[in-house]
Design a protein around this motif. Structure first.
Motif, PDB file in Angstrom:
ATOM      1  N   ALA A 172      66.254   9.472  37.884  1.00  0.00           N
ATOM      2  CA  ALA A 172      65.104   9.981  38.647  1.00  0.00           C
ATOM      3  C   ALA A 172      63.797   9.521  38.001  1.00  0.00           C
ATOM      4  O   ALA A 172      63.679   9.472  36.777  1.00  0.00           O
ATOM      5  CB  ALA A 172      65.154  11.506  38.709  1.00  0.00           C
ATOM      6  N   PHE A 173      62.831   9.182  38.817  1.00  0.00           N
ATOM      7  CA  PHE A 173      61.530   8.753  38.305  1.00  0.00           C
ATOM      8  C   PHE A 173      60.739   9.952  37.780  1.00  0.00           C
ATOM      9  O   PHE A 173      60.716  11.024  38.401  1.00  0.00           O
ATOM     10  CB  PHE A 173      60.717   8.050  39.395  1.00  0.00           C
ATOM     11  N   LEU A 174      60.068   9.754  36.646  1.00  0.00           N
ATOM     12  CA  LEU A 174      59.207  10.809  36.100  1.00  0.00           C
ATOM     13  C   LEU A 174      57.952  10.992  36.948  1.00  0.00           C
ATOM     14  O   LEU A 174      57.447  12.101  37.095  1.00  0.00           O
ATOM     15  CB  LEU A 174      58.808  10.478  34.663  1.00  0.00           C
ATOM     16  N   PHE A 175      57.474   9.895  37.491  1.00  0.00           N
ATOM     17  CA  PHE A 175      56.262   9.946  38.308  1.00  0.00           C
ATOM     18  C   PHE A 175      56.625  10.390  39.718  1.00  0.00           C
ATOM     19  O   PHE A 175      57.555   9.865  40.330  1.00  0.00           O
ATOM     20  CB  PHE A 175      55.608   8.554  38.351  1.00  0.00           C
ATOM     21  N   ALA A 223      53.148   0.758  34.623  1.00  0.00           N
ATOM     22  CA  ALA A 223      54.227   0.812  33.621  1.00  0.00           C
ATOM     23  C   ALA A 223      54.854   2.197  33.562  1.00  0.00           C
ATOM     24  O   ALA A 223      56.085   2.327  33.434  1.00  0.00           O
ATOM     25  CB  ALA A 223      53.663   0.424  32.250  1.00  0.00           C
ATOM     26  N   ILE A 224      54.022   3.252  33.678  1.00  0.00           N
ATOM     27  CA  ILE A 224      54.536   4.615  33.599  1.00  0.00           C
ATOM     28  C   ILE A 224      55.428   4.939  34.792  1.00  0.00           C
ATOM     29  O   ILE A 224      56.426   5.658  34.668  1.00  0.00           O
ATOM     30  CB  ILE A 224      53.357   5.612  33.527  1.00  0.00           C
ATOM     31  N   ARG A 225      55.088   4.409  35.957  1.00  0.00           N
ATOM     32  CA  ARG A 225      55.848   4.734  37.167  1.00  0.00           C
ATOM     33  C   ARG A 225      57.283   4.225  37.110  1.00  0.00           C
ATOM     34  O   ARG A 225      58.130   4.659  37.903  1.00  0.00           O
ATOM     35  CB  ARG A 225      55.145   4.155  38.402  1.00  0.00           C
ATOM     36  N   LYS A 226      57.595   3.321  36.192  1.00  0.00           N
ATOM     37  CA  LYS A 226      58.950   2.785  36.065  1.00  0.00           C
ATOM     38  C   LYS A 226      59.825   3.620  35.142  1.00  0.00           C
ATOM     39  O   LYS A 226      61.028   3.366  35.028  1.00  0.00           O
ATOM     40  CB  LYS A 226      58.891   1.345  35.558  1.00  0.00           C
ATOM     41  N   LEU A 286      55.330  14.505  34.876  1.00  0.00           N
ATOM     42  CA  LEU A 286      55.799  15.643  34.076  1.00  0.00           C
ATOM     43  C   LEU A 286      55.184  16.957  34.558  1.00  0.00           C
ATOM     44  O   LEU A 286      54.965  17.891  33.782  1.00  0.00           O
ATOM     45  CB  LEU A 286      55.484  15.435  32.595  1.00  0.00           C
ATOM     46  N   GLY A 287      54.873  17.021  35.842  1.00  0.00           N
ATOM     47  CA  GLY A 287      54.334  18.240  36.421  1.00  0.00           C
ATOM     48  C   GLY A 287      52.821  18.346  36.373  1.00  0.00           C
ATOM     49  O   GLY A 287      52.270  19.349  36.852  1.00  0.00           O
ATOM     50  N   TYR A 288      52.118  17.345  35.841  1.00  0.00           N
ATOM     51  CA  TYR A 288      50.660  17.377  35.720  1.00  0.00           C
ATOM     52  C   TYR A 288      50.039  16.263  36.574  1.00  0.00           C
ATOM     53  O   TYR A 288      50.614  15.186  36.721  1.00  0.00           O
ATOM     54  CB  TYR A 288      50.241  17.213  34.258  1.00  0.00           C
ATOM     55  N   SER A 289      48.854  16.549  37.106  1.00  0.00           N
ATOM     56  CA  SER A 289      48.179  15.596  37.984  1.00  0.00           C
ATOM     57  C   SER A 289      47.819  14.323  37.224  1.00  0.00           C
ATOM     58  O   SER A 289      47.568  14.345  36.016  1.00  0.00           O
ATOM     59  CB  SER A 289      46.901  16.218  38.559  1.00  0.00           C
ATOM     60  N   VAL A 290      47.791  13.217  37.963  1.00  0.00           N
ATOM     61  CA  VAL A 290      47.439  11.922  37.403  1.00  0.00           C
ATOM     62  C   VAL A 290      46.150  11.435  38.059  1.00  0.00           C
ATOM     63  O   VAL A 290      46.050  11.402  39.290  1.00  0.00           O
ATOM     64  CB  VAL A 290      48.560  10.886  37.617  1.00  0.00           C
ATOM     65  N   VAL A 291      45.176  11.070  37.242  1.00  0.00           N
ATOM     66  CA  VAL A 291      43.898  10.567  37.723  1.00  0.00           C
ATOM     67  C   VAL A 291      43.749   9.120  37.271  1.00  0.00           C
ATOM     68  O   VAL A 291      43.908   8.818  36.081  1.00  0.00           O
ATOM     69  CB  VAL A 291      42.720  11.414  37.181  1.00  0.00           C
TER      70      VAL A 291
END
Length: 356
Positions: free
Chosen positions: A282-285, A272-275, A298-303
């Motif tokens: 532009a995509f945020l992800f 859902a976030i990737r959309k 938003l510039g921070y790593s995703v785990v």
């Protein structure tokens, strides 16, 4: 007229050479006898990639045949040291550690502390250490005393109990070392991955989602209470500007802790976030563009942690924070293994424990 065959000096050299050769031959024969009798081991240069003596002895002697001689015993029970297992060699323990770090997502981002016992304690200052400014030659009055809070991570015993038939262990082609290391690491990773996210703290780690939470800001909440931010819609993000809440989530974390902070969510939430897009489309992800580099939001790593809950009303589906500073995993230095060939014949069980 006399014919001289050899002078005195030449005769002395010949006698020394004869004695030296005989002595070397005698020492060589003694050395061969000791090696054949097993008194000493033949010394040969180690080949690159060859297992250590400890690892070979552990695998071929203990795991395959149950030979316990020369192994380091570790207590598995608090009642007596006789109730014990054996510490695995560094090669096997390293495989387990690498697999745990690769599979268990929280372990990879948290502060992992190696301890010697289950009684680990950590002191944390609340409010920092008071300080003050003075002139170069002015007196230094005593500053205030910081307040300490003791953090005691809940402990419990995680175990795995894989089994193999004795026929498999007797087969020289069966790589028992790799099989056992992978079985233990996979089971440990699955169990601890769940516990680090939502463990209840009773005979297991306390998951960060099981900690108390409140909507109040820093400085108001008691230590150990996490701040929560709602999306503004029940079981979903807001219909307009849904990414605004993600920005609020990032900015709610104090600036010193944002460096090194990460997003944690499961794959369903990430889908859902990737959309989410910006106003210009532009995509945020941002997916990873190179091997070993994490994707960013938003510039921070995703785990991705599959034990995180899906998006639902009242769920805590996204976590953001500096886990190195905020979540401690205390574990024993080595994995212990107890070989059990009696409980379930003809299978041999390997009871493995790393205390967390």
């Amino acid at each position: 007229m006399l014919e001289v065959k050899a002078d005195a000096l030449e005769q002395s050299f010949e006698a020394f050479e004869d004695y030296g050769v005989a002595a070397l031959k005698d020492e060589l024969e003694q050395l061969k006898s000791k090696i054949a009798a097993g008194v000493i081991a033949a010394q040969r240069p180690a080949l690159d990639g060859v297992k250590s003596v400890a690892s070979a002895s552990f695998v071929d002697g203990y795991l395959r045949k149950g030979n316990e001689s020369g192994l380091e015993m570790k207590a598995l029970g608090s009642s007596s040291d006789a109730i014990g297992g054996y510490a695995v060699p560094e090669e096997i323990d390293a495989v387990i550690d690498r697999t745990l770090t690769a599979i268990s997502p929280i372990r990879a981002i948290a502060n992992v502390v190696k301890v010697g016992s289950a009684g680990y304690r950590k002191l944390v200052t609340t409010g920092g250490t008071p300080s003050g400014w003075v002139g170069f030659e002015a007196a230094r009055p005593m500053t205030g005393t910081p307040t300490f809070t003791e953090v005691v991570p809940p402990s419990g015993e995680l175990y795995a109990n894989p089994a193999a038939s004795q026929q498999m262990l007797d087969d020289a082609a069966f790589d028992v070392e790799s099989w056992l290391a992978n079985e233990i690491a996979t089971e440990f990773a699955r169990a601890e991955g769940m516990a680090f996210v939502k463990g209840n703290g009773t005979n297991q780690p306390l998951g960060f989602l099981s900690s108390p939470n409140a909507t109040t800001a820093d400085g108001v909440r008691p230590i150990g209470t996490l701040q929560t931010i709602g999306t503004g819609a029940a079981g979903a993000f807001a219909a307009t500007n849904p990414a605004d809440k993600l920005v609020d989530l990032v900015q709610a974390l104090r600036a010193p802790y944002r460096q090194g902070a990460v997003f944690v969510m499961n794959s369903s939430t990430l889908a859902a976030i990737r959309k989410f897009k910006t106003a210009d489309g532009a995509f945020l992800f941002q997916p990873s563009l190179a091997a070993g580099q994490p994707a960013t939001l938003l510039g921070y790593s995703v785990v991705e942690a599959e034990d995180m809950p899906d998006i639902a009303a009242g769920s805590l589906s996204i976590a953001f924070g500096n886990f190195k500073a905020g979540y401690v995993i205390a574990e024993r230095n080595a994995t212990q293994i107890l070989r059990d060939p009696f409980t379930n014949k003809p299978y041999v069980h390997f009871y493995a424990t790393p205390d967390l």
